[in-house]
Design an enzyme around this catalytic site. Structure first.
Site, PDB file in Angstrom:
ATOM      1  N   GLU A  56       0.843  -1.197   0.000  1.00  0.00           N
ATOM      2  CA  GLU A  56       0.000   0.000   0.000  1.00  0.00           C
ATOM      3  C   GLU A  56       0.878   1.248   0.000  1.00  0.00           C
ATOM      4  O   GLU A  56       2.103   1.174   0.129  1.00  0.00           O
ATOM      5  CB  GLU A  56      -0.883   0.027   1.255  1.00  0.00           C
ATOM      6  CG  GLU A  56      -2.305  -0.446   1.050  1.00  0.00           C
ATOM      7  CD  GLU A  56      -3.185   0.615   0.404  1.00  0.00           C
ATOM      8  OE1 GLU A  56      -2.659   1.655  -0.028  1.00  0.00           O
ATOM      9  OE2 GLU A  56      -4.409   0.395   0.335  1.00  0.00           O
ATOM     10  N   ASN A 142      -6.079   6.333   6.570  1.00  0.00           N
ATOM     11  CA  ASN A 142      -5.816   5.361   5.507  1.00  0.00           C
ATOM     12  C   ASN A 142      -4.909   5.891   4.414  1.00  0.00           C
ATOM     13  O   ASN A 142      -3.942   5.240   4.032  1.00  0.00           O
ATOM     14  CB  ASN A 142      -7.157   4.910   4.926  1.00  0.00           C
ATOM     15  CG  ASN A 142      -7.023   3.816   3.900  1.00  0.00           C
ATOM     16  OD1 ASN A 142      -6.678   4.066   2.747  1.00  0.00           O
ATOM     17  ND2 ASN A 142      -7.296   2.586   4.305  1.00  0.00           N
ATOM     18  N   ASN A 199     -11.320   6.584   1.247  1.00  0.00           N
ATOM     19  CA  ASN A 199     -10.127   5.765   1.049  1.00  0.00           C
ATOM     20  C   ASN A 199      -9.009   6.598   0.414  1.00  0.00           C
ATOM     21  O   ASN A 199      -8.303   7.302   1.104  1.00  0.00           O
ATOM     22  CB  ASN A 199     -10.493   4.548   0.202  1.00  0.00           C
ATOM     23  CG  ASN A 199      -9.521   3.418   0.319  1.00  0.00           C
ATOM     24  OD1 ASN A 199      -8.321   3.627   0.405  1.00  0.00           O
ATOM     25  ND2 ASN A 199     -10.008   2.193   0.335  1.00  0.00           N
ATOM     26  N   ASP A 259      -9.442   1.985  -5.133  1.00  0.00           N
ATOM     27  CA  ASP A 259      -8.781   2.136  -3.835  1.00  0.00           C
ATOM     28  C   ASP A 259      -7.903   3.387  -3.930  1.00  0.00           C
ATOM     29  O   ASP A 259      -8.393   4.503  -3.965  1.00  0.00           O
ATOM     30  CB  ASP A 259      -7.989   0.867  -3.537  1.00  0.00           C
ATOM     31  CG  ASP A 259      -7.494   0.780  -2.101  1.00  0.00           C
ATOM     32  OD1 ASP A 259      -7.279   1.823  -1.479  1.00  0.00           O
ATOM     33  OD2 ASP A 259      -7.288  -0.339  -1.609  1.00  0.00           O
TER      34      ASP A 259
END
Length: 340
Positions: A56, A142, A199, A259
């Site tokens: 990520e 996030n 997100n 995402d």
């Protein structure tokens, strides 16, 4: 007594060396001729690293000439270098996820474990800089991006307090899931907009549009079902003081949900989806697509000349070479200045 360090883990995870090809890559889809200006139809992404559990938070760290990304469940911040070697930048993180380069050239991070925004420190760790909103703990920050004025914008869904492999299971103190703006100079923290589960987020090159993905649909993967099926990117107009207005639908990906994503100098949105990267013009025209060997979670532009596109796709770190620089916004110009 001297400590025996022979069995302790090292920082080096991959020796210097070239990338690997993706087996059975099916090719890049060009849906609009404009995409051919930056991407060849016969280009292929390659594998720079494998074996993360959930990659990520990709960001090009210009001052250090490296690609930085998070392996969230493994609790590591990793760095890939142009000679091909990969090392641990910060070990034993508190489930770091999103990363960004601050206005001062220092990395800022989203942490699920400590439920905060933090800043890399000289001791090789990270120091929290935002932990609460109106006296209540944040949910689990996030993703993060930095505006032209140096303000730190971040999303705060509840994913990291729903999954023990990405944080810990606790009850949220806040009754909302929001996008925030934090001014490092004044320490002012503002709640800018609410979502089901915000997100990814990124600004247009001129800073006048903010894109935010809402992926409440992914809760079905976490808790076996959810009443909200939100899986889209929305856009806002951004005033000079950061105020958001004119909230509007921008896109839904063909498969899965968007995402993390990045916006290039043309204002094109390069977004993750269930099976690869989809590319859209600001007018919502789909320009193209390329598949990835695993579901991607985040992406960014980088490289010395900002002509490479990096993708974190579960256990893979991939890169796709472009025809020329594709990230020449204010942020990229600033980052190039840092490297001088």
């Amino acid at each position: 007594m001297t400590q025996d360090t022979s069995l302790l883990p090292g920082r080096l995870l991959r020796q210097a060396g070239g990338p690997k090809t993706i087996e059975k890559f099916t090719g890049i889809e060009i849906h609009d001729s404009r995409l051919e200006e930056v991407l060849s139809a016969d280009a292929e992404p390659v594998i720079l690293y494998q074996f993360t559990l959930h990659g990520e938070g990709t960001i090009w760290d210009t001052p250090n000439g490296r690609l930085v990304w998070s392996d969230v469940p493994n609790r590591r911040l990793l760095g890939w270098y142009p000679d091909g070697h990969v090392e641990v930048v910060i070990d034993n993180t508190e489930f770091m996820n999103g990363n960004a380069l601050g206005a001062d050239g220092v990395l800022v991070h989203c942490e699920h474990g400590r439920r905060c925004i933090s800043r890399s420190d000289v001791q090789g760790g990270a120091t929290p800089i935002v932990t609460h909103f109106e006296g209540k703990r944040l949910n689990s920050p996030n993703d993060v991006t930095v505006a032209a004025d140096g303000a730190i914008w971040f999303t705060d869904p509840t994913f990291g307090i729903l999954m023990p492999n990405q944080g810990s299971i606790v009850e949220p103190q806040l009754d909302h899931r929001s996008v925030y703006r934090f001014d490092p100079a004044t320490k002012d923290l503002r709640r800018m907009a609410d979502f089901e589960q915000p997100n990814g987020l990124f600004f247009s090159p001129d800073g006048r549009t903010l894109y935010v993905s809402d992926t409440a649909r992914s809760l079905g993967e976490i808790i076996g079902g959810h009443e909200k099926d939100t899986h889209e990117i929305v856009a806002f107009d951004v005033a000079e003081d950061g105020t958001l207005s004119n909230r509007r639908f921008f896109l839904r990906t063909d498969h899965g949900y968007p995402d993390g994503f990045a916006v290039d100098a043309r204002g094109w949105v390069w977004t993750t989806s269930g099976d690869g990267i989809q590319i859209y013009a600001p007018d919502r025209t789909k320009l193209g697509f390329f598949p990835t060997p695993a579901t991607p979670a985040n992406c960014c532009f980088g490289g010395k000349d900002m002509d490479r596109f990096f993708v974190a796709a579960k256990d893979y770190l991939l890169v796709l070479d472009l025809k020329g620089p594709s990230f020449l916004s204010r942020s990229a110009n600033f980052m190039r200045d840092l490297a001088r």
